[in-house]
Design an enzyme around this catalytic site. Structure first.
Site, mmCIF file in Angstrom:
data_model
loop_
_atom_site.group_PDB
_atom_site.id
_atom_site.type_symbol
_atom_site.label_atom_id
_atom_site.label_comp_id
_atom_site.label_asym_id
_atom_site.label_seq_id
_atom_site.Cartn_x
_atom_site.Cartn_y
_atom_site.Cartn_z
ATOM 1 N N LYS A 1 0.829 -1.208 0.000
ATOM 2 C CA LYS A 1 0.000 0.000 0.000
ATOM 3 C C LYS A 1 0.866 1.260 0.000
ATOM 4 O O LYS A 1 0.605 2.206 -0.755
ATOM 5 C CB LYS A 1 -0.930 -0.009 1.206
ATOM 6 N N ALA B 1 0.788 -4.000 11.070
ATOM 7 C CA ALA B 1 2.044 -3.573 10.456
ATOM 8 C C ALA B 1 1.879 -2.164 9.909
ATOM 9 O O ALA B 1 0.799 -1.790 9.442
ATOM 10 C CB ALA B 1 2.436 -4.523 9.330
ATOM 11 N N SER C 1 -0.529 0.644 6.020
ATOM 12 C CA SER C 1 -0.704 -0.212 7.198
ATOM 13 C C SER C 1 -1.704 -1.311 6.903
ATOM 14 O O SER C 1 -2.492 -1.229 5.976
ATOM 15 C CB SER C 1 -1.153 0.618 8.400
ATOM 16 N N ASP C 2 -1.636 -2.351 7.727
ATOM 17 C CA ASP C 2 -2.580 -3.443 7.615
ATOM 18 C C ASP C 2 -2.647 -4.176 8.947
ATOM 19 O O ASP C 2 -1.674 -4.174 9.703
ATOM 20 C CB ASP C 2 -2.190 -4.433 6.516
ATOM 21 N N SER C 3 -3.788 -4.772 9.213
ATOM 22 C CA SER C 3 -3.981 -5.584 10.419
ATOM 23 C C SER C 3 -4.662 -6.880 10.034
ATOM 24 O O SER C 3 -5.537 -6.891 9.166
ATOM 25 C CB SER C 3 -4.849 -4.846 11.449
#
Length: 130
Positions: free
Chosen positions: A55, A109, A71-73
């Protein structure tokens, strides 16, 4: 100078706003499903990190001189199953049933990119109980 958030997630925009960080939000339009498929069997923290980087890099390519936060979860069950975002209410109910009474990890992250390359990253997991 403001950063660019490579997302239009309500929770991420709320966190940056609450922290007083000046930013603009721009979705990355990244093919998350293809990346997850390519990383089948990888550790969830590596998948979250790769998604955050994807991203950040996609948006950084459009704004090379700016700092871009991707970001990512991921919600990860104890058996290693990664739960994707629920598609609808029925899927959300299934997620809650699968997590109910059990521990799971929320792996998050964040990657900052500048000039089309990552310059900072962090991955962390929180142990949760529903």
């Amino acid at each position: 100078m403001s950063i660019i958030l490579a997302s239009q997630s309500a929770s991420r925009t709320a966190m940056l706003s609450a922290a007083g960080v000046p930013f603009t939000a721009e979705p990355a339009h990244a093919d998350e499903a293809a990346l997850k498929a390519a990383m089948t069997g990888a550790a969830p923290r590596d998948v979250a990190d790769a998604l955050a980087e994807l991203k950040a890099l996609k948006v950084s390519a459009r704004h090379p001189s700016r700092l871009v936060l991707g970001s990512d979860s991921l919600a990860v069950l104890d058996d290693g199953t990664i739960l994707d975002k629920p598609r609808d209410r029925d899927d959300a109910r299934d997620h809650l049933i699968r997590m109910s009474g059990k521990r799971h990890d929320l792996v998050s992250a964040a990657v900052i990119a500048e000039n089309g390359r990552p310059v900072w990253r962090h991955v962390e997991a929180a142990r949760m109980f529903v």
